[in-house]
Scaffold this active site. Structure first.
Site, PDB file in Angstrom:
ATOM      1  N   THR A  81      -4.801  -2.786   5.568  1.00  0.00           N
ATOM      2  CA  THR A  81      -5.083  -4.120   5.019  1.00  0.00           C
ATOM      3  C   THR A  81      -6.423  -4.637   5.505  1.00  0.00           C
ATOM      4  O   THR A  81      -7.179  -5.244   4.734  1.00  0.00           O
ATOM      5  CB  THR A  81      -3.961  -5.103   5.406  1.00  0.00           C
ATOM      6  OG1 THR A  81      -2.720  -4.640   4.877  1.00  0.00           O
ATOM      7  CG2 THR A  81      -4.257  -6.486   4.850  1.00  0.00           C
ATOM      8  N   LYS A 122      -1.838  -5.168  -3.616  1.00  0.00           N
ATOM      9  CA  LYS A 122      -0.840  -4.556  -2.737  1.00  0.00           C
ATOM     10  C   LYS A 122       0.423  -4.392  -3.575  1.00  0.00           C
ATOM     11  O   LYS A 122       1.243  -5.314  -3.676  1.00  0.00           O
ATOM     12  CB  LYS A 122      -0.584  -5.459  -1.533  1.00  0.00           C
ATOM     13  CG  LYS A 122       0.482  -4.944  -0.566  1.00  0.00           C
ATOM     14  CD  LYS A 122      -0.091  -4.001   0.451  1.00  0.00           C
ATOM     15  CE  LYS A 122       0.948  -3.690   1.533  1.00  0.00           C
ATOM     16  NZ  LYS A 122       0.424  -2.758   2.545  1.00  0.00           N
ATOM     17  N   GLU A 124      -4.188  -1.154  -2.226  1.00  0.00           N
ATOM     18  CA  GLU A 124      -3.716  -0.726  -0.910  1.00  0.00           C
ATOM     19  C   GLU A 124      -2.317  -0.147  -1.002  1.00  0.00           C
ATOM     20  O   GLU A 124      -1.386  -0.801  -1.485  1.00  0.00           O
ATOM     21  CB  GLU A 124      -3.721  -1.903   0.071  1.00  0.00           C
ATOM     22  CG  GLU A 124      -3.221  -1.516   1.452  1.00  0.00           C
ATOM     23  CD  GLU A 124      -2.948  -2.710   2.349  1.00  0.00           C
ATOM     24  OE1 GLU A 124      -2.212  -2.538   3.341  1.00  0.00           O
ATOM     25  OE2 GLU A 124      -3.453  -3.813   2.050  1.00  0.00           O
ATOM     26  N   ASN A 131     -10.813   3.870  12.407  1.00  0.00           N
ATOM     27  CA  ASN A 131     -10.422   2.575  12.959  1.00  0.00           C
ATOM     28  C   ASN A 131      -9.894   2.777  14.373  1.00  0.00           C
ATOM     29  O   ASN A 131      -8.819   3.346  14.569  1.00  0.00           O
ATOM     30  CB  ASN A 131      -9.354   1.924  12.073  1.00  0.00           C
ATOM     31  CG  ASN A 131      -9.028   0.507  12.510  1.00  0.00           C
ATOM     32  OD1 ASN A 131      -9.832  -0.149  13.168  1.00  0.00           O
ATOM     33  ND2 ASN A 131      -7.855   0.034  12.153  1.00  0.00           N
TER      34      ASN A 131
END
Length: 221
Positions: free
Chosen positions: A17, A38, A116, A176
């Protein structure tokens, strides 16, 4: 022509997200009408008579067009559990056709649609189909979010194999950093760059409560 991308991750809770919202904002900063989607959200709370998740709220805040919530998030469930189980508990079945229809409705309104996924790449959506099947039906290029922590190389390469086995095009990935104390971080990053046949379009360093607006400046579109 609308630019669209399917965002997946190496697991649940890896920052999909955050990256999806950042991508929406990055494209919007280029003057494009950009919206996030989403299709399935779990762990939602009732607000103004409707179930909405923090993930969907983040995508809505990042988008620069106002699209109907039913198109942005066709399926919302209260329990933060596997979506097919959440749907069974709610007495419904998630329909990929409904999601595809909502996606095409968003395409008519936007220059960019960022879709997503839910959980990892192969999370079941109903008794017959999973998130990978949805990505195939949408037929979108894929961007993968890699959670940089111990075990990330194996998780990333398995996800890459799953994406490629479905005939989809992995066009980029984002590293990430979820573990600020991850040992040999740079060596892991190098190993991933050597093995993934797609460019790393962003490195998100660990930071408590990092905002999508900040991440959007770190992505190479």
């Amino acid at each position: 022509m609308t630019l669209s991308y399917f965002i997946t991750g190496t697991d649940t809770g890896v920052g999909k997200t955050l990256i999806s919202s950042a991508l929406v904002m990055a494209f919007a900063a280029k003057g494009l009408k950009s919206v996030g989607m989403k299709p399935v959200a779990a762990g939602c709370e009732l607000k103004d008579g409707r179930l909405i998740s923090e993930d969907v709220a983040s995508l809505l805040a990042a988008s620069n067009i106002e699209a109907p919530i039913d198109q942005v998030n066709p399926y919302a469930f209260a329990l933060a559990i596997a979506p097919h189980i959440a749907a069974e508990n709610a007495g419904i079945e998630i329909s990929l056709d409904n999601i595809v229809t909502a996606y095409h409705q968003l395409k008519q309104q936007a220059d960019v649609v960022i879709v997503e996924g839910v959980g990892g790449f192969c999370v079941p959506l109903n008794a017959h189909a999973d998130t990978a099947d949805l990505a195939v039906q949408l037929n979108l290029p894929v961007i993968m979010v890699v959670a940089m922590r111990l075990g990330c190389i194996n998780h990333a390469m398995l996800t890459v194999q799953a994406i490629e086995s479905r005939g989809l095009n992995l066009v980029g990935w984002v590293a990430n950093q979820l573990d600020p104390e991850m040992p040999v971080f740079e060596e892991n990053l190098i190993a991933l760059k050597q093995r993934i046949n797609a460019p790393c379009i962003g490195l998100v360093p660990w930071q408590l409560d990092i905002a999508p607006a900040t991440v959007s400046t770190l992505l190479n579109l």
